[in-house]
Each structure stands twice: as C-alpha cells, then as structure tokens.
Scaffold this motif. Structure first.
Motif, short mmCIF file in Angstrom:
data_model
loop_
_atom_site.label_atom_id
_atom_site.label_comp_id
_atom_site.label_asym_id
_atom_site.label_seq_id
_atom_site.Cartn_x
_atom_site.Cartn_y
_atom_site.Cartn_z
N GLY A 27 40.53 31.81 55.67
CA GLY A 27 40.40 30.41 56.09
C GLY A 27 40.54 29.45 54.92
N ASP A 28 41.07 29.92 53.80
CA ASP A 28 41.15 29.12 52.59
C ASP A 28 42.40 29.53 51.81
OD1 ASP A 28 40.37 27.59 50.27
OD2 ASP A 28 39.50 29.42 49.43
N TYR A 29 43.23 28.56 51.44
CA TYR A 29 44.48 28.88 50.74
C TYR A 29 44.24 29.61 49.43
CZ TYR A 29 47.05 25.93 54.00
OH TYR A 29 47.60 25.41 55.12
N HIS A 30 43.32 29.10 48.63
CA HIS A 30 43.07 29.72 47.33
C HIS A 30 42.44 31.10 47.49
CE1 HIS A 30 44.30 26.12 45.30
NE2 HIS A 30 43.46 25.40 46.02
N GLY A 31 41.52 31.22 48.43
CA GLY A 31 40.92 32.52 48.70
C GLY A 31 41.95 33.51 49.20
N ALA A 32 42.89 33.02 50.01
CA ALA A 32 43.95 33.89 50.53
C ALA A 32 44.85 34.39 49.40
CB ALA A 32 44.77 33.14 51.58
N GLU A 33 45.18 33.49 48.48
CA GLU A 33 46.01 33.90 47.34
C GLU A 33 45.29 34.97 46.52
OE1 GLU A 33 46.75 30.22 45.34
OE2 GLU A 33 48.40 29.68 46.69
N ASP A 34 44.00 34.75 46.27
CA ASP A 34 43.23 35.72 45.49
C ASP A 34 43.13 37.06 46.23
OD1 ASP A 34 42.84 33.80 43.56
OD2 ASP A 34 40.79 33.32 44.19
N LEU A 35 42.86 36.99 47.52
CA LEU A 35 42.74 38.21 48.33
C LEU A 35 44.04 38.98 48.32
CD1 LEU A 35 41.22 40.02 50.36
CD2 LEU A 35 42.05 38.48 52.17
N LEU A 36 45.14 38.30 48.55
CA LEU A 36 46.44 38.96 48.59
C LEU A 36 46.81 39.54 47.22
CD1 LEU A 36 48.88 39.82 50.18
CD2 LEU A 36 49.86 37.55 49.80
N GLN A 37 46.55 38.80 46.17
CA GLN A 37 46.85 39.30 44.83
C GLN A 37 46.06 40.57 44.53
OE1 GLN A 37 46.20 36.51 41.68
NE2 GLN A 37 46.82 37.94 40.11
N THR A 38 44.78 40.56 44.85
CA THR A 38 43.94 41.74 44.62
C THR A 38 44.45 42.93 45.42
OG1 THR A 38 42.02 40.33 44.22
CG2 THR A 38 41.58 42.63 44.79
N ALA A 39 44.80 42.69 46.68
CA ALA A 39 45.29 43.77 47.54
C ALA A 39 46.62 44.33 47.02
CB ALA A 39 45.45 43.27 48.97
N LEU A 40 47.50 43.45 46.57
CA LEU A 40 48.80 43.92 46.07
C LEU A 40 48.65 44.70 44.77
CD1 LEU A 40 51.09 40.87 46.95
CD2 LEU A 40 51.04 43.13 48.05
N VAL A 41 47.72 44.29 43.92
CA VAL A 41 47.47 45.05 42.69
C VAL A 41 46.99 46.46 43.04
CG1 VAL A 41 45.93 45.22 40.68
CG2 VAL A 41 47.10 43.06 41.20
#
Length: 175
Positions: A27-41
């Motif tokens: 529900g948050d753009y910045h949180g989504a970016e962080d979540l996706l980056q962590t998952a992709l790593v």
C-alpha cells in the motif's frame, strides 16, 4: 553474485506486474520498491536452482509474501506513511478522475485488512491464483486461504461498502 542465466530477462519481463503486486501488498510506493528489491536479491541468490526447478514466479511470490509479513512483524509499531511525491502516470483515453477514485477506494479498503487477509485478496484476485496456488505461495493450508478470503471479503463488505462502485454493471445489449 548471480550468473545471468536468464535472470535479467525474467525480471525485465515481469517488472511492471511485480511492482504492482508489491504495491498492493504494501500500500506504499516506497515500501513496495523496498519489498521488491529485497525479494529480487533473495531470488538472484538462488536463481540457478529456482530456474532449473521451473517455478520462478511461484518462488518469487512466496518470497514477496514472506518478506511482506516479516517486515510487518519487525515494524508493526511504526505507522504507515503515504508519500505523494510522484503523480500517477496518465494513460491516454482513460478517465483519470474515475480511475483515481477507484484506486483510492481500493487502497483504503485493502488498508482495512490484516496483512494475511490483504495478501490472500491480492494473490487470489489480483494474481488470479487458485486456492491451492495461493496456499503454496503463503505456506499455509488451502483451508486457511478459504477462511481468510471469506473473512477478508466479509470485512470489506462491512468496513468498505463504497467498493460497490468498483463493480461495473453489465451493459445492456442493444437490438
């Protein structure tokens, strides 16, 4: 780091969808970016084995869900912050006002759900996963997915009755 072996192509082909999925979960753009980056790593670290197994989408959804819940557990004492630094992109031929209202209603409704209920709704209805696939992605039983879906939909009906405007009435067939 990872030897490419198709990882970049995999991510590039799915980035828009993955970004939306992460956003719907957080529900948050910045949180989504962080979540996706962590998952992709995390996916990159195991890419060769995941690619050989043939289910990288399911594996990545599982990482996203687990990271989403883990981040929430670590930071549940913090309140969600919503940034308005970026304006949504404008698609040609769309009613921007109506799509904005729908998006805001959906965001507010999803925010009223627990993390698990929100994840179930996103996996079942946005990702269009079966109950079994959603259960596998979340690491829970099919019964849990069914009950959480039922609870979440009931909660949405109760707490967000304004969502009825998101359902389009079928257009009459003209003779």
């Amino acid at each position: 780091m990872v030897d490419d072996d198709g990882f970049r192509d995999f991510v590039h082909a799915r980035m828009k969808r993955l970004s939306r999925l992460a956003y719907l979960l957080t529900g948050d753009y910045h949180g989504a970016e962080d979540l996706l980056q962590t998952a992709l790593v995390k996916l990159a670290a195991k890419w060769p084995a995941v690619a050989r197994a043939g289910e990288p989408d399911a594996y990545l959804r599982r990482i996203l869900y687990n990271e989403h819940v883990s981040l929430w557990r670590r930071s549940r004492h913090l309140r969600n912050e919503y940034s308005a630094e970026r304006l949504p992109e404008r698609a040609s031929g769309t009613d921007v006002a109506a799509s904005t209202v729908r998006r805001v209603l959906l965001e507010q409704a999803l925010a009223k759900l627990s993390r698990k209920q929100r994840a179930v709704i996103v996996l079942r209805f946005f990702e269009d996963l079966s109950e079994a696939d959603a259960a596998a992605a979340m690491g829970v039983s099919v019964g849990t997915v069914k009950s959480q879906t039922s609870y979440a939909l009931g909660k949405l009906r109760e707490l967000a009755p304004e969502l009825h405007v998101l359902i389009r009435e079928p257009q009459e067939v003209r003779a």
